[in-house]
Write an enzyme that holds these catalytic residues in place. Sequence first.
Site, PDB file in Angstrom:
ATOM      1  N   CYS A   1      -3.830   0.107   2.778  1.00 52.15           N
ATOM      2  CA  CYS A   1      -4.858  -0.792   3.289  1.00 52.15           C
ATOM      3  C   CYS A   1      -5.831  -1.069   2.154  1.00 52.15           C
ATOM      4  O   CYS A   1      -6.441  -0.133   1.615  1.00 52.15           O
ATOM      5  CB  CYS A   1      -5.591  -0.109   4.447  1.00 52.15           C
ATOM      6  SG  CYS A   1      -7.035  -1.007   5.042  1.00 52.15           S
TER       7      CYS A   1
ATOM      8  N   CYS B   1      -4.412  -8.047   1.182  1.00 50.70           N
ATOM      9  CA  CYS B   1      -4.464  -7.306   2.441  1.00 50.70           C
ATOM     10  C   CYS B   1      -3.013  -7.013   2.769  1.00 50.70           C
ATOM     11  O   CYS B   1      -2.163  -7.912   2.679  1.00 50.70           O
ATOM     12  CB  CYS B   1      -5.105  -8.162   3.536  1.00 50.70           C
ATOM     13  SG  CYS B   1      -4.889  -7.483   5.196  1.00 50.70           S
TER      14      CYS B   1
HETATM   15  N1  DGL Z   1      -4.340  -4.092   6.224  1.00 45.81           N
HETATM   16  C1  DGL Z   1      -5.666  -3.912   5.804  1.00 45.81           C
HETATM   17  C2  DGL Z   1      -5.899  -4.313   4.373  1.00 45.81           C
HETATM   18  O1  DGL Z   1      -5.007  -4.221   3.564  1.00 45.81           O
HETATM   19  C3  DGL Z   1      -6.834  -4.301   6.650  1.00 45.81           C
HETATM   20  C4  DGL Z   1      -6.699  -5.077   7.869  1.00 45.81           C
HETATM   21  C5  DGL Z   1      -7.933  -4.970   8.741  1.00 45.81           C
HETATM   22  O2  DGL Z   1      -7.964  -4.063   9.533  1.00 45.81           O
HETATM   23  O3  DGL Z   1      -8.857  -5.772   8.581  1.00 45.81           O
HETATM   24  O4  DGL Z   1      -6.966  -4.693   3.997  1.00 45.81           O
END
Ligand code: DGL
Length: 263
Positions: free
Chosen positions: A74, A185
């Site tokens: 993440c 993301c």
């Molecule tokens: N998948 C996450 C990222 O790479 C975040 C998604 C979220 O919860 O806003 O930033």
Amino acid sequence: MNKSTVLFFDSGMGGLSVYQEAKKLMPDNHYLYCFDNAGFPYSEKSEETIIQRTLYICKKINQDYPLDAIVIACNTASTVVLPPLREQFSIPIVGTVPAIKPAAEISQTKHIGLLATKGTVKRPYVNDLIHKFAAHCIVERLGSTKLVEIAEHKIQGKSVDLIALKNELSPWASIENLDTICLGCTHFPLIKDEIQICLPQVKNFMDPGFAIAKRLQFLLDKLEVRSKLEVKNQVFCTQDVENKHQLEQALALWGFDGITVLK
Ligand code: DGL
């Protein structure tokens, strides 16, 4: 051969885009995946909340399933949580950061875009990356929570709302020489084809998944002692999920056997 037990952590399903690269490279490891659905989305959450949630959850899983490594799959969490996690764990902690450097290198037009969450696009960590590796480029930033939700729904079996997607990406639609986008993301590689439809001028989508998998492999190869845990590959979350059976079926295709809600 000794197997390692690795936890992939994200707020939702996005971390699967990183996990799938690791699984391809090291199919025999034990993989645990945790999505913090009680905290989803992280996009606009405060740094403090993200740090607290991530630390608590990783520690909790590590108590029951001694881990050999953790991948924070993440970007939003990685921009703030890596130092405190590394303080509290002695195992390798691998983070996910936008692939700004390779994007700046590969772009012909030197006009690139960072597509990420609202939190990630404004973090000092990202400012530093841009300053260090892309000072010679024009760097557009687009932070979106809606895109995260669209990707999350897709993995859960719902159809992608192309109109909403197009609308969200509209600030970039007319930038003709935007030839490279950093998928900053982990949810976004999961909707890359749909993003490409909305932004046909883009030639390169930079996804750090493979580089993270290589880094994990390098760190695991150096481990002298491993947890020796024999566990099934499984998924954890932080609150009940709506269509649990349906989601379990979807996650079975990624190699996971069952979802458990952390208490
Ligand atoms: N998948 C996450 C990222 O790479 C975040 C998604 C979220 O919860 O806003 O930033």
